[in-house]
Design an enzyme around this catalytic site. Sequence first.
Site, PDB file in Angstrom:
ATOM      1  N   GLY A   1       0.801  -1.186  -0.026  1.00  0.00           N
ATOM      2  CA  GLY A   1      -0.016  -0.142  -0.065  1.00  0.00           C
ATOM      3  C   GLY A   1       0.842   1.409  -0.133  1.00  0.00           C
ATOM      4  O   GLY A   1       2.050   1.203  -0.424  1.00  0.00           O
ATOM      5  N   CYS A   2       0.673   2.228   0.456  1.00  0.00           N
ATOM      6  CA  CYS A   2       1.259   3.410   0.674  1.00  0.00           C
ATOM      7  C   CYS A   2       2.731   3.414   1.289  1.00  0.00           C
ATOM      8  O   CYS A   2       2.795   2.656   2.265  1.00  0.00           O
ATOM      9  CB  CYS A   2       0.487   4.691   1.327  1.00  0.00           C
TER      10      CYS A   2
END
Length: 178
Positions: free
Chosen positions: A14-15
Amino acid sequence: MEKENLKEIYLAGGCFWGTEHYFKQIDGVVDTEVGYANGITENPTYKDVCTDKTGFAETVHVTYNPDKVSLKFLLEMYFKAIDPTSINRQGHDTGTQYRTGVYYTDSFDEATISKVFDEEQKHIKGKVVVENLPLKNFYKAEDYHQDYLDKNPDGYCHLPQSLFEFARKAMDNHGNRQ
């Protein structure tokens, strides 16, 4: 420790801001760098990656001391920080750049990675959709993304603060998992 004794793995979770900060807490991780992995263009920028047209995943290059922490342990920690059944989404972040993946540079690591994936599959409902692939390419992200949560402690993160504390305490003084 000599650089040639260190190992590396590339983790998309993810981020990359939170993923990097999470892995920096683990004893035995000696360096992290955020960037873009396994895409189809050269020298992408963050703006390019966010178009969903480059094929890159936000990824953390993790360099670690295998005498202090094993790849198996790092991957077990990785699975504690992601939803392995989610495609192109982690937390509120959506898009192909937020997909999950483990990208290796040493073909000997593939067996360990596959074993950890198989173990994870036994403990979850749904199918593990995390990529397990050789690293094709990696481009370092812009400087403002590096160590982002150290520079911006109140910055956005899809991971809960409690996970960072968990990572700091994950190993006791003898290098054993708690």
